[in-house]
Motif scaffolding. Structure first.
Motif, PDB file in Angstrom:
ATOM      1  N   GLY A  41       0.829  -1.196   0.000  1.00 37.40           N
ATOM      2  CA  GLY A  41       0.000   0.000   0.000  1.00 37.40           C
ATOM      3  C   GLY A  41       0.866   1.248   0.000  1.00 37.40           C
ATOM      4  N   VAL A  42       0.209   2.372   0.027  1.00 39.86           N
ATOM      5  CA  VAL A  42       0.896   3.666   0.050  1.00 39.86           C
ATOM      6  C   VAL A  42       0.151   4.566   1.028  1.00 39.86           C
ATOM      7  CG1 VAL A  42       1.438   5.726  -1.298  1.00 39.86           C
ATOM      8  CG2 VAL A  42       1.766   3.477  -2.313  1.00 39.86           C
ATOM      9  N   LEU A  43       0.911   5.248   1.862  1.00 42.28           N
ATOM     10  CA  LEU A  43       0.352   6.227   2.786  1.00 42.28           C
ATOM     11  C   LEU A  43       0.614   7.612   2.203  1.00 42.28           C
ATOM     12  CD1 LEU A  43      -0.915   6.745   5.583  1.00 42.28           C
ATOM     13  CD2 LEU A  43       1.391   6.756   6.513  1.00 42.28           C
ATOM     14  N   GLN A  44      -0.445   8.379   2.044  1.00 38.01           N
ATOM     15  CA  GLN A  44      -0.311   9.702   1.423  1.00 38.01           C
ATOM     16  C   GLN A  44      -0.869  10.749   2.371  1.00 38.01           C
ATOM     17  OE1 GLN A  44      -0.976  10.105  -2.900  1.00 38.01           O
ATOM     18  NE2 GLN A  44      -2.697  11.406  -2.321  1.00 38.01           N
ATOM     19  N   LEU A  45       0.000  11.651   2.806  1.00 35.63           N
ATOM     20  CA  LEU A  45      -0.403  12.727   3.708  1.00 35.63           C
ATOM     21  C   LEU A  45      -0.453  14.028   2.926  1.00 35.63           C
ATOM     22  CD1 LEU A  45       1.871  11.834   6.734  1.00 35.63           C
ATOM     23  CD2 LEU A  45      -0.480  11.152   6.353  1.00 35.63           C
ATOM     24  N   ILE A  46      -1.471  14.825   3.199  1.00 32.12           N
ATOM     25  CA  ILE A  46      -1.661  16.063   2.457  1.00 32.12           C
ATOM     26  C   ILE A  46      -1.779  17.235   3.431  1.00 32.12           C
ATOM     27  CG2 ILE A  46      -3.186  17.285   0.841  1.00 32.12           C
ATOM     28  CD1 ILE A  46      -4.133  14.506  -0.111  1.00 32.12           C
ATOM     29  N   ASN A  47      -1.048  18.295   3.126  1.00 34.23           N
ATOM     30  CA  ASN A  47      -1.144  19.586   3.809  1.00 34.23           C
ATOM     31  C   ASN A  47      -0.770  19.554   5.291  1.00 34.23           C
ATOM     32  OD1 ASN A  47      -1.884  20.691   1.401  1.00 34.23           O
ATOM     33  ND2 ASN A  47      -4.001  21.079   1.970  1.00 34.23           N
ATOM     34  N   LYS A  48       0.511  19.531   5.550  1.00 37.14           N
ATOM     35  CA  LYS A  48       0.989  19.717   6.910  1.00 37.14           C
ATOM     36  C   LYS A  48       0.633  21.142   7.329  1.00 37.14           C
ATOM     37  CE  LYS A  48       5.096  19.844   9.774  1.00 37.14           C
ATOM     38  NZ  LYS A  48       6.553  19.682   9.852  1.00 37.14           N
ATOM     39  N   MET A  49       0.079  21.271   8.525  1.00 34.48           N
ATOM     40  CA  MET A  49      -0.376  22.577   8.995  1.00 34.48           C
ATOM     41  C   MET A  49       0.434  23.044  10.204  1.00 34.48           C
ATOM     42  SD  MET A  49      -2.968  23.210   6.947  1.00 34.48           S
ATOM     43  CE  MET A  49      -3.930  24.474   7.719  1.00 34.48           C
ATOM     44  N   LYS A  50       0.677  24.346  10.234  1.00 32.69           N
ATOM     45  CA  LYS A  50       1.308  24.978  11.395  1.00 32.69           C
ATOM     46  C   LYS A  50       0.721  26.378  11.518  1.00 32.69           C
ATOM     47  CE  LYS A  50       5.685  26.078  13.561  1.00 32.69           C
ATOM     48  NZ  LYS A  50       7.140  26.004  13.447  1.00 32.69           N
TER      49      LYS A  50
END
Length: 107
Positions: free
Chosen positions: A58-67
Motif C-alpha cells: 500500500g501507500v500512505l499519502q499525507l496532504i497539507n501539513k499545517m502549522k
C-alpha cells in the motif's frame, strides 16, 4: 505518472512542496477533488507500506501539513516519524490479511 504509483514501484518516499507547481507527477484526481470540495491540496508526503517480505502492500499519502493555520512542507523529521507509522500500518495490514486467510481455511 502519479506520485503514489512511483512511490510504490520504486519503494521510495516522495515529498512534494506544491502539487500544483510540480511537473514530475500527475495530480488529476487530487485537482478534481480540490475543485469539487473547494479544498486546496499543496504539500504532500507519499510513503510506501512495505511488509516483512519487502513487498509494497500500500501507500500512505499525507496532504497539507499545517502549522498555525498555514500549510507548510513536510520536513525530514516528518519523514522519519511517518516511516515509523507506515511500518506499523504495514504490519497491521499483514496481520489482518493473515487472520483473514486463516479464517478462510477454517470455513
Amino acid at each position: 505518472m502519479k506520485a503514489a504509483v512511483v512511490c510504490a514501484n520504486e519503494k521510495r518516499i516522495i515529498n512534494i512542496l506544491d502539487v500544483y507547481k510540480t511537473r514530475k507527477y500527475k495530480f488529476d484526481g487530487t485537482k478534481k477533488f480540490d475543485n469539487t470540495t473547494k479544498y486546496r491540496s499543496k504539500s504532500m508526503l507519499v510513503i510506501p507500506l512495505i511488509n516483512h517480505e519487502n513487498d509494497v502492500i500500500g501507500v500512505l499519502q499525507l496532504i497539507n501539513k499545517m502549522k498555525n493555520g498555514d500549510i507548510i512542507t513536510f520536513d525530514k523529521f516528518d519523514e522519519k516519524v511517518i516511516i515509523s507509522l507506515a511500518s506499523q500500518a504495514a504490519m497491521a495490514l499483514t496481520k489482518m490479511q493473515l487472520i483473514d486467510s486463516l479464517e478462510d481455511i477454517e470455513n
